[in-house]
Design a protein around this motif. Structure first.
Motif, PDB file in Angstrom:
ATOM      1  N   LYS A   1       0.831  -1.224   0.000  1.00  0.00           N
ATOM      2  CA  LYS A   1       0.000   0.000   0.000  1.00  0.00           C
ATOM      3  C   LYS A   1       0.855   1.259   0.000  1.00  0.00           C
ATOM      4  O   LYS A   1       0.395   2.316   0.419  1.00  0.00           O
ATOM      5  N   LEU A   2       2.102   1.141  -0.450  1.00  0.00           N
ATOM      6  CA  LEU A   2       3.034   2.269  -0.324  1.00  0.00           C
ATOM      7  C   LEU A   2       2.523   3.540  -0.995  1.00  0.00           C
ATOM      8  O   LEU A   2       2.743   4.635  -0.499  1.00  0.00           O
ATOM      9  N   HIS A   3       1.850   3.383  -2.121  1.00  0.00           N
ATOM     10  CA  HIS A   3       1.534   4.570  -2.911  1.00  0.00           C
ATOM     11  C   HIS A   3       0.063   4.961  -2.860  1.00  0.00           C
ATOM     12  O   HIS A   3      -0.405   5.724  -3.697  1.00  0.00           O
ATOM     13  N   VAL A   4      -0.660   4.447  -1.888  1.00  0.00           N
ATOM     14  CA  VAL A   4      -2.049   4.874  -1.762  1.00  0.00           C
ATOM     15  C   VAL A   4      -2.144   5.989  -0.706  1.00  0.00           C
ATOM     16  O   VAL A   4      -1.215   6.201   0.067  1.00  0.00           O
ATOM     17  N   TYR A   5      -3.278   6.669  -0.708  1.00  0.00           N
ATOM     18  CA  TYR A   5      -3.474   7.773   0.234  1.00  0.00           C
ATOM     19  C   TYR A   5      -4.261   7.277   1.458  1.00  0.00           C
ATOM     20  O   TYR A   5      -5.022   6.313   1.353  1.00  0.00           O
ATOM     21  N   PRO A   6      -4.064   7.934   2.598  1.00  0.00           N
ATOM     22  CA  PRO A   6      -4.716   7.465   3.832  1.00  0.00           C
ATOM     23  C   PRO A   6      -6.223   7.239   3.702  1.00  0.00           C
ATOM     24  O   PRO A   6      -6.752   6.285   4.263  1.00  0.00           O
ATOM     25  N   ASP A   7      -6.916   8.113   2.944  1.00  0.00           N
ATOM     26  CA  ASP A   7      -8.375   7.956   2.875  1.00  0.00           C
ATOM     27  C   ASP A   7      -8.793   6.730   2.055  1.00  0.00           C
ATOM     28  O   ASP A   7      -9.972   6.430   1.943  1.00  0.00           O
ATOM     29  N   GLN A   8      -7.817   6.039   1.489  1.00  0.00           N
ATOM     30  CA  GLN A   8      -8.143   4.804   0.761  1.00  0.00           C
ATOM     31  C   GLN A   8      -7.912   3.573   1.634  1.00  0.00           C
ATOM     32  O   GLN A   8      -8.017   2.452   1.163  1.00  0.00           O
ATOM     33  N   LEU A   9      -7.551   3.823   2.894  1.00  0.00           N
ATOM     34  CA  LEU A   9      -7.264   2.703   3.808  1.00  0.00           C
ATOM     35  C   LEU A   9      -8.329   2.608   4.900  1.00  0.00           C
ATOM     36  O   LEU A   9      -8.981   3.594   5.236  1.00  0.00           O
ATOM     37  N   SER A  10      -8.447   1.414   5.477  1.00  0.00           N
ATOM     38  CA  SER A  10      -9.350   1.255   6.620  1.00  0.00           C
ATOM     39  C   SER A  10      -8.702   1.884   7.857  1.00  0.00           C
ATOM     40  O   SER A  10      -7.507   2.197   7.846  1.00  0.00           O
ATOM     41  N   GLY A  11      -9.492   2.045   8.917  1.00  0.00           N
ATOM     42  CA  GLY A  11      -8.960   2.629  10.147  1.00  0.00           C
ATOM     43  C   GLY A  11      -7.777   1.829  10.691  1.00  0.00           C
ATOM     44  O   GLY A  11      -6.755   2.398  11.094  1.00  0.00           O
ATOM     45  N   GLY A  12      -7.914   0.514  10.677  1.00  0.00           N
ATOM     46  CA  GLY A  12      -6.839  -0.338  11.198  1.00  0.00           C
ATOM     47  C   GLY A  12      -5.565  -0.199  10.386  1.00  0.00           C
ATOM     48  O   GLY A  12      -4.456  -0.148  10.929  1.00  0.00           O
ATOM     49  N   GLN A  13      -5.745  -0.097   9.057  1.00  0.00           N
ATOM     50  CA  GLN A  13      -4.565   0.060   8.197  1.00  0.00           C
ATOM     51  C   GLN A  13      -3.914   1.416   8.433  1.00  0.00           C
ATOM     52  O   GLN A  13      -2.692   1.526   8.510  1.00  0.00           O
ATOM     53  N   GLN A  14      -4.751   2.457   8.582  1.00  0.00           N
ATOM     54  CA  GLN A  14      -4.199   3.798   8.841  1.00  0.00           C
ATOM     55  C   GLN A  14      -3.418   3.801  10.155  1.00  0.00           C
ATOM     56  O   GLN A  14      -2.360   4.407  10.259  1.00  0.00           O
ATOM     57  N   GLN A  15      -3.972   3.100  11.145  1.00  0.00           N
ATOM     58  CA  GLN A  15      -3.290   3.091  12.439  1.00  0.00           C
ATOM     59  C   GLN A  15      -1.949   2.362  12.333  1.00  0.00           C
ATOM     60  O   GLN A  15      -0.980   2.746  12.973  1.00  0.00           O
ATOM     61  N   ARG A  16      -1.901   1.314  11.494  1.00  0.00           N
ATOM     62  CA  ARG A  16      -0.625   0.609  11.329  1.00  0.00           C
ATOM     63  C   ARG A  16       0.389   1.477  10.580  1.00  0.00           C
ATOM     64  O   ARG A  16       1.575   1.440  10.851  1.00  0.00           O
ATOM     65  N   VAL A  17      -0.116   2.298   9.634  1.00  0.00           N
ATOM     66  CA  VAL A  17       0.789   3.252   8.968  1.00  0.00           C
ATOM     67  C   VAL A  17       1.324   4.231  10.011  1.00  0.00           C
ATOM     68  O   VAL A  17       2.517   4.565  10.029  1.00  0.00           O
ATOM     69  N   ALA A  18       0.430   4.675  10.900  1.00  0.00           N
ATOM     70  CA  ALA A  18       0.850   5.639  11.931  1.00  0.00           C
ATOM     71  C   ALA A  18       1.926   5.021  12.828  1.00  0.00           C
ATOM     72  O   ALA A  18       2.868   5.710  13.240  1.00  0.00           O
ATOM     73  N   ILE A  19       1.796   3.740  13.104  1.00  0.00           N
ATOM     74  CA  ILE A  19       2.812   3.071  13.925  1.00  0.00           C
ATOM     75  C   ILE A  19       4.133   3.006  13.152  1.00  0.00           C
ATOM     76  O   ILE A  19       5.201   3.315  13.694  1.00  0.00           O
ATOM     77  N   ALA A  20       4.054   2.649  11.866  1.00  0.00           N
ATOM     78  CA  ALA A  20       5.276   2.599  11.048  1.00  0.00           C
ATOM     79  C   ALA A  20       5.906   3.991  10.970  1.00  0.00           C
ATOM     80  O   ALA A  20       7.133   4.134  11.042  1.00  0.00           O
TER      81      ALA A  20
END
Lengths: 229, 247
Positions: B132-151
């Motif tokens: 999901k490297l090149h997608v934007y946050p609004d294209q992700l689920s909440g859980g995925q966004q939170q994992r990006v935030a952790i990364a």
């Protein structure tokens, strides 16, 4: 049946009349372009000043807020007249075109500033907190986070305003500036068909403003598409 | 001295006192969790540590240096050592997942772009978002966004990671994916201060747990002490109530 006024058409486009139309169209374009460009630049700076929470910028915040609120509430014509007669009273010997350029820039700045401020306010404060904790400076936050997010939001209303604004530059004719509306008045006093003259004025306003509307549409599409392509 | 040392820390929202003399420490590599009822000051404590809210008394020491929250240089130095993951993720909506993770290390910390990107890809792989490297946050689920935030937080290479109710905004089925990610981190020996309502997770992952109420740490101890043998009535009451509602 061929209306009589059509016979007047060739006379409207004699060499000297074409020069007059050209100068008028260029003046309208100049008033619009200068107003839009200055409006964008200074309006942006004022919007930032109004957003700032820094103590050192409190005077700038109050002054820019006052400026925007006052100018937006005063009719264009009144602002123009104030500048025109104000320059005379204060002893500045300025050409009517210069005064019109200053007045239109001031008005455009106030309106654009308000649009940009609205756009910046749509940003979630939590994103600014995230940036702060990651040690972004205020300028970096602006450049990397706030502006890129506000741009797609403010571009459509800014360009919508600019199209209205081009029409408002017609008021510069009131202080004797030879722009399109003034050219129309001159042509009718020369005895040309008023209907035909103002049809030409209409066409020229369209020619001046249409590319701007297209540019706005292009930028809007580009900003949205670049995010989701 | 502990890596993070908090002494007599106080803060208020207007006339409302929200932190009232917090004493707490986190050692290097230690995972400390904060539990307690809503409004007990847990999230406020993280806000104060990160400088998003100014304390009105007390002292925070990070890696041996006292943090002066009215001094920009001192605050910057403290923020260089920590990272926080927010309840609402707070990803930058105008940036792709990869850019969200790399922007601060490259642009703010001026690290080598190629190395940072490599690390970001590795971290995103680790949290299961390598595709999901090149997608934007609004294209992700909440859980995925939170994992990006952790990364994103980890790519800053913080010495201490603060997690503020990172699962409260998620659908129940997304909670475990985020908690599993944090469990992996806990094994990495990174110091963490976690605010959470997920009691089984907290018990599982923490070295110590602090129970907070009324802006104070009422009790601090091992997970066994807090959950099985609480020393204060307030803790006993809280743990008793949450175990009855099935946490």
């Amino acid at each position: 049946m061929s209306p009589d006024f059509l016979s007047d058409l060739p006379k409207l486009f004699t060499f000297y009349n074409i020069l007059l139309w050209g100068e008028a169209a260029l003046t309208t374009l100049l008033l619009s372009a200068v107003g839009c460009i200055i409006g964008m630049i200074v309006g942006f700076v004022l919007a930032i000043a109004r957003q700032s929470r820094r103590r050192a910028l409190i005077p700038a915040r109050i002054l820019s807020g006052l400026f925007v609120e006052i100018v937006r509430r005063v009719p264009f014509l009144i602002t123009l007249m104030l500048f025109f007669f104000g320059a005379q009273v204060l002893g500045f010997d300025l050409a009517p075109l210069t005064i019109a350029l200053i007045a239109t820039s001031v008005i455009s700045t106030a309106f654009v500033s308000e649009i940009i401020r609205g756009g910046l306010e749509t940003l979630k404060p939590a994103q600014l907190e995230a940036a702060a904790v990651m040690n972004f400076t205020p300028l970096q936050t602006l450049r990397l986070v706030s502006i890129p997010q506000a741009l797609p939001i403010v571009i459509p209303p800014i360009f919508g305003y600019f199209v209205l604004f081009i029409k408002d530059t017609a008021l510069a004719s009131q202080v004797g500036v030879l722009e399109l509306t003034q050219a129309g008045k001159i042509m009718t006093t020369k005895g040309h068909s008023a209907f035909l003259v103002y049809a030409v004025v209409l066409a020229l306003y369209f020619i001046v403003s249409y590319p701007l509307a297209r540019l706005g549409g292009y930028l809007e599409n580009r900003l949205v598409l670049s995010r989701h392509s | 001295m502990s890596f993070l040392d908090i002494h007599d820390l106080g803060a208020r929202y207007g006339s409302l006192r929200v932190l009232d003399g917090i004493d707490l420490s986190v050692e290097q590599g230690e995972v400390v969790s904060l539990i307690g009822p809503s409004g007990s000051g847990k999230s406020t404590l993280l806000k104060v540590i990160t400088g998003l809210m100014k304390p009105d008394r007390g002292r925070v020491t990070l890696a041996g240096a006292a943090v002066d929250y009215s001094n920009r240089k001192s605050l910057k130095a403290a923020r260089d050592r920590l990272a926080i993951v927010f309840q609402q993720y707070n990803l930058f909506g105008n940036m792709t997942v990869l850019r969200n993770v790399t922007v601060a290390p490259t642009t703010i910390k001026k690290r080598n772009r190629r190395q940072v990107e490599e690390k970001a890809r590795e971290l995103l792989d680790r949290v299961g978002l390598g595709d999901k490297l090149h997608v934007y946050p609004d294209q992700l689920s909440g859980g995925q966004q939170q994992r990006v935030a952790i990364a994103r937080a980890l790519c800053l290479e913080p010495e201490i990671l603060l997690l503020d109710e990172v699962t409260s905004a998620l659908d129940p089925e997304r909670v475990s994916e985020v908690l599993d990610t944090i469990r992996l981190l806990a094994k990495d020996n990174i110091a963490m201060l976690i605010v959470s309502h997920e009691m089984s997770f907290v018990r599982d992952v923490s070295h110590r747990i602090a129970f907070m109420a009324d802006g104070r740490v009422q009790e601090i101890g091992s997970p066994e002490q807090i959950f099985d043998n609480p020393q204060t009535d307030r803790t006993r009451d809280f743990v008793g109530r949450i175990s009855r509602v099935g946490h």
